[in-house]
Design an enzyme around this catalytic site. Sequence first.
Site, PDB file in Angstrom:
ATOM      1  N   GLU A   1      70.400  43.238  19.721  1.00 12.83           N
ATOM      2  CA  GLU A   1      69.510  44.329  19.357  1.00 12.83           C
ATOM      3  C   GLU A   1      70.348  45.606  19.510  1.00 12.83           C
ATOM      4  O   GLU A   1      70.893  45.831  20.594  1.00 12.83           O
ATOM      5  CB  GLU A   1      68.360  44.351  20.370  1.00 12.83           C
ATOM      6  CG  GLU A   1      67.020  44.634  19.771  1.00 12.83           C
ATOM      7  CD  GLU A   1      65.954  44.552  20.848  1.00 12.83           C
ATOM      8  OE1 GLU A   1      65.194  45.505  20.957  1.00 12.83           O
ATOM      9  OE2 GLU A   1      65.906  43.537  21.576  1.00 12.83           O
TER      10      GLU A   1
ATOM     11  N   ARG B   1      71.558  32.228  31.201  1.00 14.89           N
ATOM     12  CA  ARG B   1      72.245  33.502  31.047  1.00 14.89           C
ATOM     13  C   ARG B   1      73.218  33.704  32.202  1.00 14.89           C
ATOM     14  O   ARG B   1      73.069  33.112  33.264  1.00 14.89           O
ATOM     15  CB  ARG B   1      71.267  34.665  30.929  1.00 14.89           C
ATOM     16  CG  ARG B   1      70.457  34.958  32.171  1.00 14.89           C
ATOM     17  CD  ARG B   1      69.721  36.309  32.059  1.00 14.89           C
ATOM     18  NE  ARG B   1      69.095  36.514  30.764  1.00 14.89           N
ATOM     19  CZ  ARG B   1      69.245  37.621  30.011  1.00 14.89           C
ATOM     20  NH1 ARG B   1      69.998  38.615  30.437  1.00 14.89           N
ATOM     21  NH2 ARG B   1      68.626  37.754  28.882  1.00 14.89           N
TER      22      ARG B   1
ATOM     23  N   LYS C   1      70.250  46.217  30.072  1.00 14.58           N
ATOM     24  CA  LYS C   1      70.642  47.402  29.304  1.00 14.58           C
ATOM     25  C   LYS C   1      69.888  48.625  29.794  1.00 14.58           C
ATOM     26  O   LYS C   1      70.428  49.723  29.821  1.00 14.58           O
ATOM     27  CB  LYS C   1      70.309  47.188  27.827  1.00 14.58           C
ATOM     28  CG  LYS C   1      71.348  46.406  27.053  1.00 14.58           C
ATOM     29  CD  LYS C   1      70.966  46.409  25.580  1.00 14.58           C
ATOM     30  CE  LYS C   1      71.303  45.084  24.934  1.00 14.58           C
ATOM     31  NZ  LYS C   1      70.544  44.829  23.725  1.00 14.58           N
TER      32      LYS C   1
HETATM   33  P1  ATP Z   1      69.332  43.029  28.035  1.00 14.38           P
HETATM   34  O1  ATP Z   1      68.285  42.216  28.727  1.00 14.38           O
HETATM   35  O2  ATP Z   1      70.527  43.316  28.857  1.00 14.38           O
HETATM   36  O3  ATP Z   1      68.785  44.251  27.364  1.00 14.38           O
HETATM   37  P2  ATP Z   1      69.072  41.457  25.685  1.00 14.38           P
HETATM   38  O4  ATP Z   1      68.957  40.005  25.882  1.00 14.38           O
HETATM   39  O5  ATP Z   1      67.831  42.198  25.383  1.00 14.38           O
HETATM   40  O6  ATP Z   1      69.887  42.067  26.885  1.00 14.38           O
HETATM   41  P3  ATP Z   1      70.189  41.337  23.071  1.00 14.38           P
HETATM   42  O7  ATP Z   1      70.904  42.406  22.332  1.00 14.38           O
HETATM   43  O8  ATP Z   1      68.872  40.912  22.586  1.00 14.38           O
HETATM   44  O9  ATP Z   1      70.120  41.824  24.568  1.00 14.38           O
HETATM   45  O10 ATP Z   1      71.133  40.075  23.268  1.00 14.38           O
HETATM   46  C1  ATP Z   1      71.897  39.490  22.266  1.00 14.38           C
HETATM   47  C2  ATP Z   1      72.232  38.090  22.663  1.00 14.38           C
HETATM   48  O11 ATP Z   1      72.949  38.074  23.895  1.00 14.38           O
HETATM   49  C3  ATP Z   1      70.986  37.264  22.878  1.00 14.38           C
HETATM   50  O12 ATP Z   1      71.149  36.024  22.222  1.00 14.38           O
HETATM   51  C4  ATP Z   1      70.894  37.116  24.366  1.00 14.38           C
HETATM   52  O13 ATP Z   1      70.289  35.904  24.702  1.00 14.38           O
HETATM   53  C5  ATP Z   1      72.359  37.164  24.789  1.00 14.38           C
HETATM   54  N1  ATP Z   1      72.482  37.642  26.174  1.00 14.38           N
HETATM   55  C6  ATP Z   1      72.008  38.787  26.697  1.00 14.38           C
HETATM   56  N2  ATP Z   1      72.250  38.858  28.025  1.00 14.38           N
HETATM   57  C7  ATP Z   1      72.931  37.731  28.348  1.00 14.38           C
HETATM   58  C8  ATP Z   1      73.469  37.189  29.566  1.00 14.38           C
HETATM   59  N3  ATP Z   1      73.371  37.849  30.731  1.00 14.38           N
HETATM   60  N4  ATP Z   1      74.096  35.993  29.519  1.00 14.38           N
HETATM   61  C9  ATP Z   1      74.211  35.327  28.362  1.00 14.38           C
HETATM   62  N5  ATP Z   1      73.722  35.759  27.193  1.00 14.38           N
HETATM   63  C10 ATP Z   1      73.082  36.943  27.164  1.00 14.38           C
HETATM   64 MG    MG Z   2      66.780  40.895  23.525  1.00  7.35          MG
END
Ligand code: ATP
Ligand code: MG
Length: 550
Positions: A35, A261, A271
């Site tokens: 995102e 994760r 984030k």
């Molecule tokens: P945050 O919770 O930090 O805002 P998010 O999951 O909302 O992160 P996205 O931009 O939606 O962020 O994530 C893109 C991809 O990265 C998704 O497929 C998500 O599952 C993966 N991802 C995010 N955080 C992790 C993590 N700590 N370990 C492994 N994969 C991750």
């Molecule tokens: Mg997300």
Amino acid sequence: MEEKVRESNFIHNIIDKDLENQKYGDKVYTRFPPEPNGYLHIGHAKSICLNFSTAAKYGGKCNLRYDDTNPVKEDVEYIDSIEADVRWLGFTWDERLWASNYFDTMYEAAVELIKQGKAYICDLTAEEIKEYRGTLTEPGKESPYRNRSIEENLAMFEDMKAGKYADGEKVLRAKIDMASPNINMRDPIIYRVAHATHHNTGDKWCIYPMYDFAHPIEDAIEGITHSICTLEFEDHRPLYDWVLENVGWWPAPPQQIEFARLNLTNTVMSKRYLKALVEDGVVDGWDDPRMPTIAGIRRRGYTPEAVRDFCERIGVAKANSTVDIGLLEHCVREDLKEKVESRNVVVNPIKVVITNYPEGQIEMLPTENNGNNEELGSREIPFGREIYVDGDDFMEEPVKKYFRLFPGNEVRLKAAYFITCNEVIKNEDGSIKELHCTYDPETKSGSGFTGRKVKGTIHFVEATTAVPIKIRQFDYLMVDGGEDGKMVANPDSLHEIDAFAEPLVADAKVGERFQFFRHGYYTPDSKLYSEDNKVFNEIVNLKSSWKPEK
Ligand code: ATP
Ligand code: MG
């Protein structure tokens, strides 16, 4: 450097089976779907490595897809950073795509569900919907709007699209099962009204699809075979499958596979939290070297090879756990050990006068660039009557087992001579002004001198050619000690120290890495470094707190 043969993991086992059964023919197609609302962090690196290297392993493809179905303000800054980060990690996407480009298809898919009697417009407020949803132990209650006719639903959905309703006035819900033990299946919302301008589609839409409805469709449109995501989406998988099955347009729909994760000790990866650290000025930007963002890691001086090695070593599991950040540091050390040249740098310098060395004479002494890798050759360092040694390498009253410099003791100066400390000269306030030592010309390094042995070897920087630099050492940005086991920001995570370096350090360029001999690995700070302000970041120190599991 050759990459290790990739080990298998449970996701690859699933893919192997699918290939055997020709579920998607020979196709393996993955995607990384960020995102664009922040910078990527080390957790994303795990997902990037997994998606791209899985595609590479099977000769498949991996897309970079921006998940921009939420019309919140996305920033070009984030998009640029995401692409730079993926490239820096060493991966190239097959296609760069935007989920918002599929809004037409998503709308059509919603109409399809309505036509099949599998979706309805609901007038309940957000609060009522929550109330009706029930709990883990109690079934939900059906909405009074659940049995609207298909015609009425179609007309209302069109009105929703035409902008006749205010935000929150109506939603489109999938008609599934209000008694399902899985709350995600209790008539989830699939479209909502949001009068917001979208960065890509502008004001074309005032209704937007919800993530759980949009994501499977995005995957299906792109022909993704294995949609890899994190564990918190496990309970959403039945809905993912339901959408694809009931829209029914894709003969071999993608499958969602969840993995744990990445969590790291001394690290927060949300984030939202990272953004707050930036906005509150706790750090000097998303790329502060203490940040777990890929931009921060890069500025810190970590290598993409080390990050990929780390992602490989932690593996892919189905259960959440927390990885010791020491392992990441270990991977960085392992990668740099044979790659970088060493330089002499002293901190808390103490001046040493070699009283029997000719005044005004400077000699150039050869020294190896990397004790672990002969291929890196050697350089020459100056030696003269006045040198600096590290504050830690002298003790006026030595503790037990201290073999470095102290009054009366002889040590080896790396690449130079043996010196003996004869006298400690003090300032009026009692602090040390300088040490008076003598050297033994017979003991010159490389001369084959075997007359006697000394126990301590220290390094030095010649005084008249010394280059003043600043080194920044870091403690963890986050430390334990908050309420409920939460971490808190460490108020004392940055230390800037003055140091003296051998002359070659004056030529250091941003992007280069060195071992500051006996101190650690360092790199010029990409933001602060200049001719007049030679600031180096500590990449990682030399000592490992991390031990491989026995
Ligand atoms: P945050 O919770 O930090 O805002 P998010 O999951 O909302 O992160 P996205 O931009 O939606 O962020 O994530 C893109 C991809 O990265 C998704 O497929 C998500 O599952 C993966 N991802 C995010 N955080 C992790 C993590 N700590 N370990 C492994 N994969 C991750
Ligand atoms: Mg997300």
